[in-house]
Design a protein around this motif. Structure first.
Motif, PDB file in Angstrom:
ATOM      1  N   LEU A  52     -35.253  20.877 -25.660  1.00  0.00           N
ATOM      2  CA  LEU A  52     -35.520  21.556 -24.467  1.00  0.00           C
ATOM      3  C   LEU A  52     -36.047  20.310 -23.557  1.00  0.00           C
ATOM      4  N   GLU A  53     -36.701  19.243 -24.275  1.00  0.00           N
ATOM      5  CA  GLU A  53     -37.071  18.060 -23.545  1.00  0.00           C
ATOM      6  C   GLU A  53     -36.049  17.274 -23.006  1.00  0.00           C
ATOM      7  N   HIS A  54     -34.824  17.192 -23.473  1.00  0.00           N
ATOM      8  CA  HIS A  54     -33.740  16.745 -23.373  1.00  0.00           C
ATOM      9  C   HIS A  54     -32.838  17.658 -22.413  1.00  0.00           C
ATOM     10  N   GLY A  55     -33.331  18.802 -21.973  1.00  0.00           N
ATOM     11  CA  GLY A  55     -32.651  19.254 -21.052  1.00  0.00           C
ATOM     12  C   GLY A  55     -31.513  20.227 -21.461  1.00  0.00           C
ATOM     13  N   LEU A  56     -31.368  20.570 -23.079  1.00  0.00           N
ATOM     14  CA  LEU A  56     -30.177  21.295 -23.240  1.00  0.00           C
ATOM     15  C   LEU A  56     -30.475  22.567 -23.218  1.00  0.00           C
ATOM     16  N   ASP A  57     -29.476  23.580 -22.805  1.00  0.00           N
ATOM     17  CA  ASP A  57     -29.580  24.940 -22.695  1.00  0.00           C
ATOM     18  C   ASP A  57     -29.652  25.461 -24.203  1.00  0.00           C
ATOM     19  N   PRO A  58     -30.904  26.370 -24.543  1.00  0.00           N
ATOM     20  CA  PRO A  58     -30.706  26.814 -25.753  1.00  0.00           C
ATOM     21  C   PRO A  58     -29.736  27.606 -26.408  1.00  0.00           C
ATOM     22  N   ARG A  59     -28.661  28.107 -25.365  1.00  0.00           N
ATOM     23  CA  ARG A  59     -27.563  28.908 -25.784  1.00  0.00           C
ATOM     24  C   ARG A  59     -26.292  27.795 -26.215  1.00  0.00           C
ATOM     25  N   MET A  60     -26.732  26.628 -26.006  1.00  0.00           N
ATOM     26  CA  MET A  60     -25.891  25.661 -26.624  1.00  0.00           C
ATOM     27  C   MET A  60     -26.169  24.886 -27.728  1.00  0.00           C
ATOM     28  N   VAL A  61     -27.208  25.371 -28.440  1.00  0.00           N
ATOM     29  CA  VAL A  61     -27.876  24.884 -29.744  1.00  0.00           C
ATOM     30  C   VAL A  61     -27.996  25.941 -30.544  1.00  0.00           C
ATOM     31  N   ILE A  62     -27.369  25.548 -31.934  1.00  0.00           N
ATOM     32  CA  ILE A  62     -27.063  26.441 -33.191  1.00  0.00           C
ATOM     33  C   ILE A  62     -28.454  25.667 -33.992  1.00  0.00           C
ATOM     34  N   VAL A  63     -29.516  26.512 -34.439  1.00  0.00           N
ATOM     35  CA  VAL A  63     -30.582  26.005 -35.436  1.00  0.00           C
ATOM     36  C   VAL A  63     -30.161  26.555 -36.644  1.00  0.00           C
ATOM     37  N   ASP A  64     -29.839  25.748 -37.623  1.00  0.00           N
ATOM     38  CA  ASP A  64     -29.329  26.297 -38.938  1.00  0.00           C
ATOM     39  C   ASP A  64     -30.252  26.259 -40.034  1.00  0.00           C
TER      40      ASP A  64
END
Length: 329
Positions: A182-194
């Motif tokens: 989030l600090e780097h400005g990524l949209d959470p919908r573009m991130v898959i936490v495994d």
């Protein structure tokens, strides 16, 4: 989930020994979004295809021992977009991959710097659907440095990120991984936490990220526990994978989990979302996944084809060629 057992009790009791009858899921399609097929045999490909796996994602990971030079990374990444895609196609399974510098090898900073310079040569290749698997292992300063650098690379390329959460201090490492994204400005919908578990899932979902669960014998998450996760949280932004590799693991973990979910009364639609559709939705943001390539039940098989002169066949083995193949042999 029984409230009288602690989280540690559930882990120690979770040995995935429950026999699963796959007949109840006959005709269903599955997408395994995290499986290391480089470490598996062609028998595994055949078994996965027979069980309904029509597509998969192979994340870049480590060999079990550290690589010692840049060329070993180059050859490995080349195999993910080359030979392994071909090998998978020989069994009717569509192969995608994610490319990245894994957290363990990020600690060799001299080599990591060289790998980072090389990554842009691979992440734009056909079939690459994300940057991964990246994140933390021992949660060192070097791991954070290259995790951050690869998040920026993902932003620049417009690719999803596949995060490896640490085995030790998983809860803290998962929170830290999301904070940095989030600090780097990524949209959470573009991130898959495994590699989620019961301790991490709520926060991951509450913060808008995709929550992936690895069904892995004795560690990570068992399919009995996964059924309870599905019951408690529903199917939204949840997916399962096998992460099958060179360790004791099961490349049929996704269809087996689907079968157990069906036995336990989870709806067919929820099963479809968790074991197929959600992975497609998340990683199709790369622009690299067209469901039409495998939605018919698998890719066309033609084992008479070769990749740089090589074949999956040996000796007197006869190639399998589907009747609907456009190749005439």
């Amino acid at each position: 989930m029984c409230c009288t057992h602690s989280f540690e009790d559930r882990i120690s009791q979770d040995k995935d020994t429950t026999p699963v009858d796959l007949s109840g899921i006959k005709g269903m399609k599955f997408f395994d979004p995290h499986v290391h097929m480089t470490s598996r045999t062609t028998d595994d490909y055949q078994a996965m295809a027979d069980a309904g796996v029509v597509a998969l994602i192979e994340p870049a990971f480590w060999l079990g021992q550290p690589r010692t030079g840049l060329d070993s990374f180059r050859d490995y990444y080349s195999s993910l977009i080359g030979w392994e895609r071909f090998r998978s196609s020989q069994f009717g399974i569509k192969h995608y991959c994610t490319i990245g510098l894994n957290s363990r090898e990020a600690n060799n900073e001299a080599l990591a710097e060289q790998v980072m310079e090389m990554l842009p040569l691979f992440i734009y290749k056909e079939g690459v659907v994300g940057i991964g698997e990246i994140g933390f292992d021992d949660q060192t300063a070097a791991e954070e440095k290259y995790y951050r650098a690869q998040l920026e690379l993902a932003k620049e390329a417009g690719l999803p990120v596949q995060i490896h959460t640490p085995h030790r201090d998983k809860k803290g490492g998962t929170t830290r991984s999301m904070d940095i994204a989030l600090e780097h400005g990524l949209d959470p919908r573009m991130v898959i936490v495994d590699h989620n578990n019961e301790e991490t899932v709520k926060e991951v979902l509450d913060r808008g990220f995709w929550a992936a669960f690895t069904i892995y014998p004795f560690t990570k998450m068992g399919n009995e526990r996964m059924v309870e996760i599905a019951r408690q949280y529903g199917p939204e932004r949840i997916m399962v994978n096998s992460a099958a590799d060179w360790g004791i693991s099961d490349p049929l973990a996704v269809p087996k989990t689907a079968a157990l979910m069906k036995i336990r009364g989870i709806s067919d639609e929820d099963i479809r979302l968790i074991t197929y559709q959600n992975a497609i939705t998340a990683f199709a943001q790369s622009g690299q996944i067209d469901e039409a390539d495998f939605a018919g039940g698998g890719s066309t098989i033609d084992q008479s084809q070769r990749f740089e002169g090589n074949t999956v066949l040996r000796g007197g083995q006869q190639p399998r060629v589907d009747k609907n193949s456009i190749i005439i042999s």
